[in-house]
Design an enzyme around this catalytic site. Sequence first.
Site, mmCIF file in Angstrom:
data_model
loop_
_atom_site.group_PDB
_atom_site.id
_atom_site.type_symbol
_atom_site.label_atom_id
_atom_site.label_comp_id
_atom_site.label_asym_id
_atom_site.label_seq_id
_atom_site.Cartn_x
_atom_site.Cartn_y
_atom_site.Cartn_z
ATOM 1 N N SER A 25 0.917 0.772 0.646
ATOM 2 C CA SER A 25 0.026 -0.345 0.990
ATOM 3 C C SER A 25 0.208 -0.781 2.444
ATOM 4 O O SER A 25 1.325 -0.909 2.945
ATOM 5 C CB SER A 25 0.348 -1.527 0.077
ATOM 6 O OG SER A 25 -0.407 -2.649 0.456
ATOM 7 N N GLY A 76 1.789 -9.857 8.445
ATOM 8 C CA GLY A 76 1.563 -11.131 7.756
ATOM 9 C C GLY A 76 0.355 -11.096 6.838
ATOM 10 O O GLY A 76 -0.380 -12.086 6.714
ATOM 11 N N ASN A 131 2.962 -7.364 -4.988
ATOM 12 C CA ASN A 131 3.854 -7.427 -3.829
ATOM 13 C C ASN A 131 4.635 -8.729 -3.867
ATOM 14 O O ASN A 131 4.127 -9.781 -3.496
ATOM 15 C CB ASN A 131 3.000 -7.314 -2.552
ATOM 16 C CG ASN A 131 3.832 -7.461 -1.295
ATOM 17 O OD1 ASN A 131 5.060 -7.543 -1.349
ATOM 18 N ND2 ASN A 131 3.165 -7.498 -0.153
ATOM 19 N N CYS A 134 7.078 -8.996 0.463
ATOM 20 C CA CYS A 134 6.671 -8.978 1.871
ATOM 21 C C CYS A 134 7.606 -9.869 2.679
ATOM 22 O O CYS A 134 7.723 -11.066 2.399
ATOM 23 C CB CYS A 134 5.231 -9.457 2.031
ATOM 24 S SG CYS A 134 4.717 -9.391 3.753
HETATM 25 C C1 LIG Z 1 1.907 -2.047 9.168
HETATM 26 C C2 LIG Z 1 2.413 -2.179 7.769
HETATM 27 C C3 LIG Z 1 1.754 -3.011 6.860
HETATM 28 C C4 LIG Z 1 2.217 -3.136 5.537
HETATM 29 N N1 LIG Z 1 1.537 -3.932 4.662
HETATM 30 C C5 LIG Z 1 1.957 -4.029 3.365
HETATM 31 C C6 LIG Z 1 1.230 -4.808 2.409
HETATM 32 O O1 LIG Z 1 0.167 -5.371 2.707
HETATM 33 N N2 LIG Z 1 1.730 -4.887 1.141
HETATM 34 C C7 LIG Z 1 2.887 -4.247 0.764
HETATM 35 O O2 LIG Z 1 3.305 -4.363 -0.390
HETATM 36 N N3 LIG Z 1 3.573 -3.473 1.644
HETATM 37 C C8 LIG Z 1 3.135 -3.352 2.927
HETATM 38 N N4 LIG Z 1 3.827 -2.559 3.815
HETATM 39 C C9 LIG Z 1 5.030 -1.812 3.341
HETATM 40 C C10 LIG Z 1 4.692 -0.362 3.006
HETATM 41 O O3 LIG Z 1 3.743 -0.280 1.965
HETATM 42 C C11 LIG Z 1 5.956 0.430 2.602
HETATM 43 O O4 LIG Z 1 6.526 -0.175 1.464
HETATM 44 C C12 LIG Z 1 7.004 0.472 3.698
HETATM 45 O O5 LIG Z 1 6.384 0.599 4.967
HETATM 46 C C13 LIG Z 1 8.015 1.613 3.508
HETATM 47 O O6 LIG Z 1 7.393 2.874 3.547
HETATM 48 P P1 LIG Z 1 7.294 3.778 4.892
HETATM 49 O O7 LIG Z 1 8.649 3.796 5.500
HETATM 50 O O8 LIG Z 1 6.800 5.115 4.436
HETATM 51 O O9 LIG Z 1 6.298 3.086 5.783
HETATM 52 C C14 LIG Z 1 3.380 -2.419 5.128
HETATM 53 C C15 LIG Z 1 4.037 -1.582 6.046
HETATM 54 C C16 LIG Z 1 3.571 -1.447 7.346
HETATM 55 C C17 LIG Z 1 4.303 -0.528 8.295
#
Ligand SMILES: Cc1cc2nc3c(=O)[nH]c(=O)nc-3n(C[C@H](O)[C@H](O)[C@H](O)COP(=O)(O)O)c2cc1C
EC number: 1.3.-.-
Length: 308
Positions: A25, A76, A131, A134
């Site tokens: 996400s 955010g 979620n 966050c």
């Molecule tokens: C720019 C950005 C926005 C994110 N927005 C959300 C979100 O809206 N909801 C959520 O549950 N996780 C959010 N995440 C977390 C990711 O879904 C994921 O759990 C986390 O980045 C770890 O995975 P990765 O290392 O492959 O990015 C966000 C991550 C990033 C980098």
Amino acid sequence: MSRIKPNLSVNVGGILMKNPVTTASGTFGFGPEYAPYLYLNRLGAIVVKGITLLPRTGNPTPRLAETPAGILNSIGLQNPGVERFISEALPFLANYDLPVIVNIAGDTVDDYALLAGKLSRAPGVAGLEVNISCPNVKKGGMQFGSDPAMAAEVTRAVKASTGLPVIVKLSPNVTSIVAVAEKVAEAGADALSMINTVLGMAIDIKKKRPVLGNVLGGLSGPAVKPVAVRVVWQVYQAVKLPIIGMGGITTAEDAIEFFLAGATAVAVGTANFINPRATMDVLKGIENYLHENGINEISELTGLAQKT
Ligand SMILES: Cc1cc2nc3c(=O)[nH]c(=O)nc-3n(C[C@H](O)[C@H](O)[C@H](O)COP(=O)(O)O)c2cc1C
């Protein structure tokens, strides 16, 4: 010699996926952003950007900072709100044949319940990812995920408001993620996803000020992978729920570590920003690994490193 095609399909708490690769996400928008780069139908599922009841503009800029092995973000939960999501984003995704998992966030338990109700009545939603992890919002978010009792309360409220499968997304920023996972499981969650970002910060030494407008942010990318693999390993031992593993997955080899630790499916996040086809590369590599190791079912890999 003809090769038998391995069975890649998985069942994540009632969500049937033709393969175990989904998006994390917030790193894949609502789909259209990536549609020019890959055929969305090839994804096992899509997990969309976090949705709240009302639109949010997010945190002050700058909201992204690069670190040596990952990124810090403090977006955010910027999003158009649930009504516009349903009227604008869902119809686009309805053109594709893949489960749409909607990530939801709120300031209060009631927010989560209301969102779950609204999304259950919308056509084309296969499941909810709750979620409670966050790190970038003042109210709700990680507060719910850090307290096992609160995490359970949110889970119960969502379950009472929907018939859809409910995946609860856990935070690594706690002393015992197992304690949170156990309570969430007792409260009726159908699956877990982990991890959300790891709380971090960076300081600009020229300005002598924090880099991010919001000061603290969430670390993601390769730097967090060992933490993510560790929690998937620990939670798999304690809780009998399917796990979507994520955190630093860039290659198929990364994804396979998560399966071996106990994941049923995996999500690719930050890697999409570097390579918009990262999900496809991970999927192809998983298929090759299964062939090379003579494994016919992806499910045989889940938790294999735990077995003696
Ligand atoms: C720019 C950005 C926005 C994110 N927005 C959300 C979100 O809206 N909801 C959520 O549950 N996780 C959010 N995440 C977390 C990711 O879904 C994921 O759990 C986390 O980045 C770890 O995975 P990765 O290392 O492959 O990015 C966000 C991550 C990033 C980098």
